[in-house]
Design a protein around this motif. Sequence first.
Motif, mmCIF file in Angstrom:
data_model
loop_
_atom_site.group_PDB
_atom_site.id
_atom_site.type_symbol
_atom_site.label_atom_id
_atom_site.label_comp_id
_atom_site.label_asym_id
_atom_site.label_seq_id
_atom_site.Cartn_x
_atom_site.Cartn_y
_atom_site.Cartn_z
ATOM 1 N N UNK A 10 -6.112 -3.716 2.750
ATOM 2 C CA UNK A 10 -6.917 -3.448 1.720
ATOM 3 C C UNK A 10 -7.862 -4.410 1.529
ATOM 4 N N UNK A 11 -8.975 -4.112 0.975
ATOM 5 C CA UNK A 11 -10.174 -4.866 0.974
ATOM 6 C C UNK A 11 -10.039 -5.953 -0.161
ATOM 7 N N UNK A 12 -9.191 -5.721 -1.109
ATOM 8 C CA UNK A 12 -8.839 -6.758 -2.451
ATOM 9 C C UNK A 12 -8.171 -7.710 -1.818
ATOM 10 N N UNK A 13 -7.520 -7.786 -0.634
ATOM 11 C CA UNK A 13 -6.635 -9.043 -0.413
ATOM 12 C C UNK A 13 -7.549 -10.174 0.262
ATOM 13 N N UNK A 14 -7.466 -11.415 -0.504
ATOM 14 C CA UNK A 14 -8.433 -12.358 -0.045
ATOM 15 C C UNK A 14 -7.953 -12.908 1.321
ATOM 16 N N UNK A 15 -9.237 -13.365 2.096
ATOM 17 C CA UNK A 15 -9.005 -13.630 3.513
ATOM 18 C C UNK A 15 -7.971 -14.706 3.689
ATOM 19 N N UNK A 16 -7.921 -15.605 2.803
ATOM 20 C CA UNK A 16 -6.901 -16.749 3.277
ATOM 21 C C UNK A 16 -5.359 -16.177 2.654
ATOM 22 N N UNK A 24 -1.106 0.910 1.971
ATOM 23 C CA UNK A 24 -0.306 1.550 2.802
ATOM 24 C C UNK A 24 0.305 2.751 2.181
ATOM 25 N N UNK A 25 0.846 2.841 1.301
ATOM 26 C CA UNK A 25 1.222 4.184 0.811
ATOM 27 C C UNK A 25 0.182 5.448 0.515
ATOM 28 N N UNK A 26 -1.012 4.882 0.238
ATOM 29 C CA UNK A 26 -2.101 5.716 -0.094
ATOM 30 C C UNK A 26 -2.687 6.351 1.320
ATOM 31 N N UNK A 27 -2.465 5.284 2.389
ATOM 32 C CA UNK A 27 -2.978 5.695 3.530
ATOM 33 C C UNK A 27 -2.077 6.956 4.228
ATOM 34 N N UNK A 28 -0.765 6.853 3.931
ATOM 35 C CA UNK A 28 0.278 7.871 4.515
ATOM 36 C C UNK A 28 -0.164 9.251 3.859
ATOM 37 N N UNK A 29 -0.365 10.251 4.933
ATOM 38 C CA UNK A 29 -0.286 11.595 4.656
ATOM 39 C C UNK A 29 0.997 12.114 4.515
ATOM 40 N N UNK A 30 1.084 13.399 4.129
ATOM 41 C CA UNK A 30 2.692 14.053 4.018
ATOM 42 C C UNK A 30 3.266 14.061 5.181
ATOM 43 N N UNK A 31 2.595 14.293 6.152
ATOM 44 C CA UNK A 31 3.343 14.348 7.568
ATOM 45 C C UNK A 31 3.924 13.066 7.772
ATOM 46 N N UNK A 32 3.022 12.062 7.557
ATOM 47 C CA UNK A 32 3.409 10.550 8.037
ATOM 48 C C UNK A 32 4.633 10.193 6.910
ATOM 49 N N UNK A 33 4.552 10.557 5.801
ATOM 50 C CA UNK A 33 5.801 10.303 4.994
ATOM 51 C C UNK A 33 7.168 10.975 5.495
ATOM 52 N N UNK A 34 6.858 12.079 5.521
ATOM 53 C CA UNK A 34 8.115 12.998 6.249
ATOM 54 C C UNK A 34 8.846 12.664 7.376
ATOM 55 N N UNK A 35 7.756 12.032 8.440
ATOM 56 C CA UNK A 35 8.196 11.732 9.623
ATOM 57 C C UNK A 35 9.231 10.308 9.188
ATOM 58 N N UNK A 36 8.801 9.610 8.380
ATOM 59 C CA UNK A 36 9.373 8.214 8.224
ATOM 60 C C UNK A 36 10.599 8.416 7.325
ATOM 61 N N UNK A 64 0.886 -8.845 -0.665
ATOM 62 C CA UNK A 64 1.959 -8.020 -0.038
ATOM 63 C C UNK A 64 1.927 -6.651 -1.153
ATOM 64 N N UNK A 65 1.889 -7.029 -2.386
ATOM 65 C CA UNK A 65 1.978 -5.745 -3.254
ATOM 66 C C UNK A 65 0.592 -5.067 -3.126
ATOM 67 N N UNK A 66 -0.540 -5.660 -2.811
ATOM 68 C CA UNK A 66 -1.814 -4.926 -2.643
ATOM 69 C C UNK A 66 -1.591 -4.100 -1.505
ATOM 70 N N UNK A 67 -1.077 -4.728 -0.342
ATOM 71 C CA UNK A 67 -0.910 -3.905 0.976
ATOM 72 C C UNK A 67 0.005 -2.777 0.792
#
Length: 150
Positions: free
Chosen positions: A32-38, A75-87, A68-71
């Motif tokens: 996610x963009x909000x994570x600082x580079x460092x 990450x959860x937002x990136x997952x579509x229903x198919x990905x969630x179901x598979x996992x 880690x919380x931001x990630x």
Amino acid sequence: MPLKAHHVRLTTFIQATEDEDKVLEAIGTFIPEEIDDEDVIFDIDETTGFFGNPIKVVNVEIKRSKAVRAFLRHFKELLDENAKRYILDNLEEKVDDEGTLYIRFNKQKAYLGEVEVDEGADVVQVRIKVKAFPMRKETVVKAVREWLEE
């Protein structure tokens, strides 16, 4: 309930025939963009493949709890229903005895900003070291299940 994790690691390979920038963009899809580079520990190692071909191994690690919380939110937002179901359907195999959740994604799709679970070789591997108490595989599986199903 949000998932808690100690750290997150992403790993992929850059073959000699691949454009390094494109592969790094594919990994960037997950960060996610909000994570600082460092807060993103980035490492590229050069090695040799099975047939003597040069390969670069890209490792990205996120350790600071805020990052880690931001990630995890991203990450959860990136997952579509198919990905969630598979996992969810394969959760027992996706969590090891150390409490790490392993998921692999199609690298070419990730470059296009799409997230598709893929068990092939050309992947971005995401490893999430889950915090659970007591630290047992069953506890971690339960925590991940609740997180993905909410």
